[in-house]
Scaffold this motif. Structure first.
Motif, PDB file in Angstrom:
ATOM      1  N   VAL A  35      18.191   7.456   3.560  1.00 38.15           N
ATOM      2  CA  VAL A  35      18.657   8.668   3.790  1.00 38.15           C
ATOM      3  C   VAL A  35      17.912   9.630   2.907  1.00 38.15           C
ATOM      4  O   VAL A  35      17.782  10.834   2.535  1.00 38.15           O
ATOM      5  CB  VAL A  35      20.273   8.191   3.779  1.00 38.15           C
ATOM      6  CG1 VAL A  35      20.989  10.099   3.853  1.00 38.15           C
ATOM      7  CG2 VAL A  35      20.757   8.365   4.934  1.00 38.15           C
ATOM      8  N   LEU A  36      18.072   8.866   1.844  1.00 42.07           N
ATOM      9  CA  LEU A  36      17.485   9.526   0.194  1.00 42.07           C
ATOM     10  C   LEU A  36      16.053  10.402   0.424  1.00 42.07           C
ATOM     11  O   LEU A  36      15.533  11.039   0.562  1.00 42.07           O
ATOM     12  CB  LEU A  36      18.022   8.743  -0.824  1.00 42.07           C
ATOM     13  CG  LEU A  36      19.221   8.848  -1.664  1.00 42.07           C
ATOM     14  CD1 LEU A  36      18.566   7.582  -2.468  1.00 42.07           C
ATOM     15  CD2 LEU A  36      19.511  10.091  -1.824  1.00 42.07           C
ATOM     16  N   ALA A  37      15.603   8.673   1.247  1.00 38.67           N
ATOM     17  CA  ALA A  37      13.614   9.091   0.888  1.00 38.67           C
ATOM     18  C   ALA A  37      13.288  10.529   2.460  1.00 38.67           C
ATOM     19  O   ALA A  37      12.829  11.180   2.054  1.00 38.67           O
ATOM     20  CB  ALA A  37      12.891   8.270   1.406  1.00 38.67           C
TER      21      ALA A  37
ATOM     22  N   GLN B 105       1.108  -1.311   0.218  1.00 37.17           N
ATOM     23  CA  GLN B 105       0.036   0.625   0.177  1.00 37.17           C
ATOM     24  C   GLN B 105       0.798   1.342  -0.241  1.00 37.17           C
ATOM     25  O   GLN B 105       0.458   2.411  -0.738  1.00 37.17           O
ATOM     26  CB  GLN B 105      -1.006   0.204   1.292  1.00 37.17           C
ATOM     27  CG  GLN B 105      -1.980   1.002   1.198  1.00 37.17           C
ATOM     28  CD  GLN B 105      -2.680   0.984  -0.116  1.00 37.17           C
ATOM     29  OE1 GLN B 105      -3.667   0.402  -0.307  1.00 37.17           O
ATOM     30  NE2 GLN B 105      -2.302   1.622  -0.797  1.00 37.17           N
ATOM     31  N   ILE B 106       1.988   1.492   0.776  1.00 39.31           N
ATOM     32  CA  ILE B 106       2.172   2.480   0.538  1.00 39.31           C
ATOM     33  C   ILE B 106       3.982   2.010  -0.559  1.00 39.31           C
ATOM     34  O   ILE B 106       3.884   3.841  -1.315  1.00 39.31           O
ATOM     35  CB  ILE B 106       3.406   2.501   2.297  1.00 39.31           C
ATOM     36  CG1 ILE B 106       2.665   2.313   3.493  1.00 39.31           C
ATOM     37  CG2 ILE B 106       4.856   3.628   1.943  1.00 39.31           C
ATOM     38  CD1 ILE B 106       2.096   3.732   3.392  1.00 39.31           C
ATOM     39  N   GLY B 107       3.844   1.124  -0.895  1.00 40.15           N
ATOM     40  CA  GLY B 107       5.055   1.287  -2.635  1.00 40.15           C
ATOM     41  C   GLY B 107       3.629   1.924  -4.259  1.00 40.15           C
ATOM     42  O   GLY B 107       4.549   2.264  -4.523  1.00 40.15           O
ATOM     43  N   ILE B 108       2.790   1.340  -3.674  1.00 39.39           N
ATOM     44  CA  ILE B 108       2.301   1.424  -5.078  1.00 39.39           C
ATOM     45  C   ILE B 108       1.831   2.909  -5.313  1.00 39.39           C
ATOM     46  O   ILE B 108       2.072   3.236  -6.489  1.00 39.39           O
ATOM     47  CB  ILE B 108       0.733   1.023  -4.928  1.00 39.39           C
ATOM     48  CG1 ILE B 108       0.813  -0.677  -5.010  1.00 39.39           C
ATOM     49  CG2 ILE B 108      -0.580   1.399  -5.869  1.00 39.39           C
ATOM     50  CD1 ILE B 108      -0.795  -1.398  -5.027  1.00 39.39           C
ATOM     51  N   PRO B 109       1.880   3.925  -4.191  1.00 31.08           N
ATOM     52  CA  PRO B 109       1.593   5.208  -4.632  1.00 31.08           C
ATOM     53  C   PRO B 109       2.863   5.455  -5.482  1.00 31.08           C
ATOM     54  O   PRO B 109       3.274   6.839  -6.089  1.00 31.08           O
ATOM     55  CB  PRO B 109       1.306   5.984  -2.949  1.00 31.08           C
ATOM     56  CG  PRO B 109       0.568   5.273  -2.567  1.00 31.08           C
ATOM     57  CD  PRO B 109       1.080   4.288  -2.808  1.00 31.08           C
TER      58      PRO B 109
ATOM     59  N   TRP C 173       5.342  14.330   6.395  1.00 29.30           N
ATOM     60  CA  TRP C 173       6.679  13.077   7.630  1.00 29.30           C
ATOM     61  C   TRP C 173       5.256  11.631   7.734  1.00 29.30           C
ATOM     62  O   TRP C 173       5.522  10.718   8.528  1.00 29.30           O
ATOM     63  CB  TRP C 173       5.340  14.272   8.400  1.00 29.30           C
ATOM     64  CG  TRP C 173       5.506  15.563   8.779  1.00 29.30           C
ATOM     65  CD1 TRP C 173       5.148  16.323   7.846  1.00 29.30           C
ATOM     66  CD2 TRP C 173       7.189  15.600   8.648  1.00 29.30           C
ATOM     67  NE1 TRP C 173       5.883  17.569   8.390  1.00 29.30           N
ATOM     68  CE2 TRP C 173       7.467  17.103   8.843  1.00 29.30           C
ATOM     69  CE3 TRP C 173       8.067  15.217   9.441  1.00 29.30           C
ATOM     70  CZ2 TRP C 173       8.593  17.823   8.859  1.00 29.30           C
ATOM     71  CZ3 TRP C 173       9.470  16.015   9.867  1.00 29.30           C
ATOM     72  CH2 TRP C 173       9.427  17.175   9.210  1.00 29.30           C
ATOM     73  N   VAL C 174       3.936  11.897   7.385  1.00 33.88           N
ATOM     74  CA  VAL C 174       3.693  10.198   6.340  1.00 33.88           C
ATOM     75  C   VAL C 174       4.143   9.793   6.393  1.00 33.88           C
ATOM     76  O   VAL C 174       4.872   7.718   6.757  1.00 33.88           O
ATOM     77  CB  VAL C 174       1.569  10.209   6.787  1.00 33.88           C
ATOM     78  CG1 VAL C 174       1.973   9.239   5.817  1.00 33.88           C
ATOM     79  CG2 VAL C 174       1.210  11.145   6.997  1.00 33.88           C
ATOM     80  N   MET C 175       4.887   9.961   4.693  1.00 31.82           N
ATOM     81  CA  MET C 175       5.863   8.844   4.362  1.00 31.82           C
ATOM     82  C   MET C 175       6.748   8.668   4.986  1.00 31.82           C
ATOM     83  O   MET C 175       7.846   7.271   5.056  1.00 31.82           O
ATOM     84  CB  MET C 175       6.189   9.287   3.116  1.00 31.82           C
ATOM     85  CG  MET C 175       4.362   9.557   1.988  1.00 31.82           C
ATOM     86  SD  MET C 175       3.535   8.176   2.070  1.00 31.82           S
ATOM     87  CE  MET C 175       4.607   6.996   1.027  1.00 31.82           C
ATOM     88  N   ILE C 176       8.094   9.732   5.854  1.00 32.64           N
ATOM     89  CA  ILE C 176       8.794   9.445   6.569  1.00 32.64           C
ATOM     90  C   ILE C 176       8.425   8.377   7.287  1.00 32.64           C
ATOM     91  O   ILE C 176       9.245   7.305   7.488  1.00 32.64           O
ATOM     92  CB  ILE C 176       9.290  10.502   7.141  1.00 32.64           C
ATOM     93  CG1 ILE C 176       9.808  11.497   5.573  1.00 32.64           C
ATOM     94  CG2 ILE C 176      10.187  10.216   8.310  1.00 32.64           C
ATOM     95  CD1 ILE C 176      10.478  12.898   6.726  1.00 32.64           C
TER      96      ILE C 176
END
Length: 457
Positions: free
Chosen positions: A240-242, A165-169, A260-263
């Motif tokens: 680190v890049l993310a 679910q996180i990777g698809i976006p 912040w959610v994605m971090i």
């Protein structure tokens, strides 16, 4: 000899029912719940301006029955959302709290199309998945109150479902950037110019190479970050890049809590036991007792009926998430112009539209025509969002027609002149001004009343 694909699929399916350390899922639950509470808290001042004060709300297709609650109802909704987020954080009545948060955030999300944000859609999807992910079996009040619930492990499918679910976006955001405008630095050039007064970074944002650096860098990041996070040798560098990517977005663009959610969410790609190992390092320094590594089980030899049903449900959900964002290919024209298939497809920060919309009413029985003044009828933020969205223009034209019919204009006609600029181009007609939008029914079929321009670049 390499195994044929047909023999690998059953093995991969069974591996989803092996067990992994639950520490990563428990940590994700805490971070997600805390960030959801912060998001609700940040939204409190906007309840009135966004959901109570407007005369008209732009709804989603076939969902015009979703309306704001009267009186203090919307404040109650946000209060319940905040309480549910806290319950998810501490793991109290976890599954019920996740379900309440999912219903509540979905309701708020569907109230006003003008407020559409991809990250709110993502939060709704994640909160839906949290109803099924057993992230409350460790480090939670539920596990403390109900010892039989406690577990140091969780099924691997729960971890991989959240990763998907996180990777698809990320993936679809990168795929959508493979378009001529993005590759030539638009609309990034326009947005960076608006942020050129930032301290320290401002002069760099004015450099000729800055739009290309951000555009191509964002493209490469979105497409490669998930594989890099999944591969152990590149995981640390990828994170680190993310971290850098999302912090820069938070500083340069006004996109709320999404960075912040994605971090926090990207930590789900680490090894499942990373919070336990981190705790043990701290414990060793302060003399606290370590947390022993759990005993994990391998994949079962055969899948039972319940496991097969779970596998089908997982396949249907992930398959839908993979296919639904591609629906814009079923429509003619440039999706950035027509907007058909744009929403719910992770097409983030891809277009900049400027223009104006004028509504004109005609009453054939009276032989009269006049311009409809929107001042005082629609707030500026709604007018601005509507100006580049054909579906929203149609929706408001039909609302105006209904309002005028109620005032005695039974044969009213409503037409629109909409001149719109896409990514810095010269303004062009977006709506056929000869079409009476009062007679156009909303539909999922291609809209024949949208003008498809020929871009001269």
């Amino acid at each position: 000899m390499p195994r044929p694909v047909a023999s690998l699929l059953p093995l991969a399916s069974r591996r989803l029912f092996a067990t992994v350390d639950i520490a990563s899922l428990a940590c994700f639950r805490v971070l997600f719940g805390l960030l959801m509470f912060v998001e609700v808290w940040r939204d409190l001042p906007d309840i009135g301006p966004l959901y109570i004060e407007p005369e008209f709300h732009f709804t989603f297709f076939a969902l015009d029955w979703v309306r704001p609650l009267a009186g203090d109802g919307m404040h109650v909704v946000f209060g319940v959302l905040g309480l549910a987020a806290l319950c998810v954080t501490i793991g109290l009545w976890y599954r019920t709290a996740a379900a309440v948060f999912f219903v509540g955030i979905s309701y708020v999300f569907l109230l006003e199309q003008s407020c559409y944000l991809n990250h709110i859609y993502l939060l709704a999807l994640v909160s839906f998945l949290m109803m099924f992910v057993p992230a409350h079996r460790a480090a939670s009040v539920d596990a403390w109150l109900r010892p039989r619930l406690r577990a140091d492990t969780a099924p691997a499918w729960a971890l991989w479902l959240l990763r998907a679910q996180i990777g698809i976006p990320y993936f679809y955001a990168g795929l959508a950037k493979l378009n001529p405008d993005w590759l030539r630095g638009e609309p990034m050039r326009t947005w960076l110019a608006e942020s050129a007064d930032l301290p320290l970074a401002g002069p760099l944002l004015r450099e000729w190479w800055a739009p290309y650096f951000f555009s191509w860098g964002g493209l490469g990041f979105d497409l490669l970050v998930v594989p890099a996070l999944l591969w152990r040798p590149t995981r640390a560098l990828a994170y680190v890049l993310a971290l850098s990517f999302h912090l820069i977005n938070a500083a340069v663009f006004s996109i709320g809590i999404f960075p912040w959610v994605m971090i926090a969410a990207t930590t789900i790609f680490f090894e499942p036991d990373w919070p336990r190992r981190l705790w043990n390092r701290v414990a060793a320094r302060v003399g606290a007792p370590p947390s022993p590594a759990p005993i994990v089980a391998g994949p079962p030899a055969h899948l039972g009926r319940a496991q097969r049903a779970t596998l089908v449900a997982l396949g249907l959900y992930v398959g839908w998430q993979l296919l639904f964002p591609l629906r814009h290919w079923l429509y003619p024209g440039d999706v950035a112009w027509t907007e058909e298939g744009h929403k719910f497809a992770w097409r983030m920060k891809l277009r900049d539209k400027n223009g104006y919309v004028r509504f004109f009413a005609s009453d054939p029985e009276l032989g009269a025509s006049w311009k409809i003044d929107l001042a005082g009828r629609l707030p500026g933020w709604q007018r601005q969002e509507m100006s580049g969205r054909p579906e929203m223009i149609l929706q408001y034209a039909r609302f105006l027609a209904d309002d005028l019919r109620a005032r005695g204009h039974a044969a009213i006609e409503v037409r629109v002149v909409a001149l719109v600029s896409l990514n810095g181009r010269r303004p062009q007609l977006m709506i056929d001004p000869s079409v009476d939008l009062a007679r156009v029914e909303p539909s999922l079929w291609p809209s024949l009343w949208i003008v498809h321009p020929t871009f001269d670049d």
